[in-house]
Scaffold this motif. Structure first.
Motif, PDB file in Angstrom:
ATOM      1  N   UNK A  57       0.772  -1.084  -0.106  1.00 21.44           N
ATOM      2  CA  UNK A  57       0.094   0.024   0.048  1.00 21.44           C
ATOM      3  C   UNK A  57       0.945   1.215   0.085  1.00 21.44           C
ATOM      4  N   UNK A  58       0.795   1.848  -1.167  1.00 20.17           N
ATOM      5  CA  UNK A  58       2.043   2.946  -1.317  1.00 20.17           C
ATOM      6  C   UNK A  58       1.043   4.457  -1.432  1.00 20.17           C
ATOM      7  N   UNK A  59       1.838   5.404  -1.347  1.00 18.13           N
ATOM      8  CA  UNK A  59       0.948   6.674  -1.647  1.00 18.13           C
ATOM      9  C   UNK A  59       2.143   7.626  -2.537  1.00 18.13           C
ATOM     10  N   UNK A  60       1.732   8.066  -3.477  1.00 18.38           N
ATOM     11  CA  UNK A  60       2.600   8.910  -4.459  1.00 18.38           C
ATOM     12  C   UNK A  60       1.986  10.444  -4.088  1.00 18.38           C
ATOM     13  N   UNK A  61       3.073  11.205  -3.704  1.00 20.08           N
ATOM     14  CA  UNK A  61       2.870  12.676  -3.434  1.00 20.08           C
ATOM     15  C   UNK A  61       3.795  13.540  -4.278  1.00 20.08           C
TER      16      UNK A  61
END
Length: 371
Positions: free
Chosen positions: A53-57
């Motif tokens: 589970x990753x988040x790109x910002x």
């Protein structure tokens, strides 16, 4: 005549039927034509696996140390020695201001200090004379050669002279402080670099009128840069210092792994984000660059990943070539998700255990037999 037209119509009908039979026969022949065979196609069986589970910002590159050079006195820029992009060293002269009022004030302050010095010297001379005269009258009074009143007058003159020296010393000290302050104000006409670095912005030109606290230019220290990522405040408990992050700088076309070094403890009330700072050590990095950071949140979910080369993009349609049990290729529309290195997440369109063509997709066509 009527019989002739009837025979002609029957002939046309027969010809038409024969033509239709001929086309139908050709169509059957086309339907029975052998399938196209393609070789050199790599086929891979897809399997459901754990997906992080990753988040790109997104974020902006900024210098770790940045100095905004401002004016401290009003004046006009009479000399400007640097341009944007130029490297400077600490203490280097950047500009000069034409501030005649400040110069006149400094000259007046210096003159006042000199006058106070002369007044102090005069007061000291008077005190010395008063001390000597009082000593003489002290001896005469002891010999009863002068009256008590004459003695008291000389004693009072001595005390007044001492007070005059004290006042002169105070005025001299005050004038000296004023002269030093005025001298410092005059020094402010010369603008020097507070740090070594590169001039990133310059807000004034030669001849511009500036005022106190007005920014003149910005100098960034080239020693180190940070990528400031704007993370949603909902992740404030999940993302900590030393959290791994994958950084991508599109301008340099590089992707590398790093760690968050610092998290600003307060959130921006307008965007509801907080800043995470990631140190950058790559060459060619400059302030203002656009960057992206992929942060792993630690939890996993199950999904299907396929190599990116298996994805076929045709306009707004995204598809893959699925090879069935008979080794026949069929196009399958899919919906893609996040990218993990060289693999792409498939949200819908594929099932666990199906086979897809992962190389040579440009050679595959609908219904082709894969060998």
């Amino acid at each position: 005549m009527t019989r002739f037209f009837c025979l002609f119509a029957l002939a046309l009908s027969a010809a038409s039927l024969n033509g239709c039979d001929g086309r139908g026969h050709d169509a059957r022949q086309e339907g029975n034509s052998p399938a196209i065979i393609v070789k050199g196609i790599q086929v891979e069986t897809v399997k459901a696996s754990a997906i992080p589970d990753i988040l790109e910002v997104v974020g902006t590159v900024k210098a770790r140390t940045s100095a905004v050079v401002s004016a401290r006195i009003p004046g006009a820029v009479s000399m400007l020695k640097v341009r944007e992009g130029e490297r400077v060293r600490k203490g280097q002269i950047l500009a000069r201001l034409d501030a005649r009022e400040s110069g006149a004030t400094a000259a007046a302050a210096v003159a006042g200090a000199d006058e106070a010095q002369r007044a102090l010297d005069e007061a000291l001379a008077r005190k010395r004379l008063a001390d000597v005269t009082f000593g003489r009258y002290q001896r005469l009074y002891d010999e009863q050669a002068v009256t008590r009143q004459e003695f008291d007058i000389k004693r009072t003159e001595k005390e007044v002279a001492a007070q005059g020296v004290a006042r002169a010393e105070a005025r001299y000290k005050q004038a000296g402080e004023g002269a030093r302050a005025a001298s410092r104000m005059a020094d402010y006409m010369t603008i020097v670099a507070p740090i070594s670095g590169v001039v990133t912005t310059r807000q004034v030109d030669l001849g511009s009128t500036v005022f106190p606290a007005q920014p003149l230019m910005t100098i960034d220290d080239e020693g180190s840069y940070l990528l400031e990522l704007a993370l949603p405040e909902s992740l404030v408990t999940k993302v900590k210092a030393q959290t791994p992050v994958q950084v991508t700088l599109d301008a340099l076309n590089v992707t590398f792994n790093a760690r968050i070094a610092e998290i600003v403890p307060s959130a921006d009330p307008r965007s509801r984000t907080f800043i995470a700072k990631v140190p950058l050590t790559r060459k060619g990095v400059t302030s203002g660059m656009f960057g992206r950071g992929t942060v792993s949140l630690g939890s996993n979910s199950s999904g299907i990943l396929v190599p990116g080369r298996a994805i076929v993009e045709r306009g707004a349609l995204t598809s893959v070539w699925v090879v069935d049990q008979g080794n026949v290729a069929r196009m399958r529309l899919v919906k893609t998700g996040k990218t993990f290195g060289d693999k792409v997440e498939i949200l819908s369109g594929l099932s666990d255990g199906e086979r897809v063509a992962v190389s040579g997709a440009e050679k595959v066509s609908e219904g082709a037999k894969v060998e």
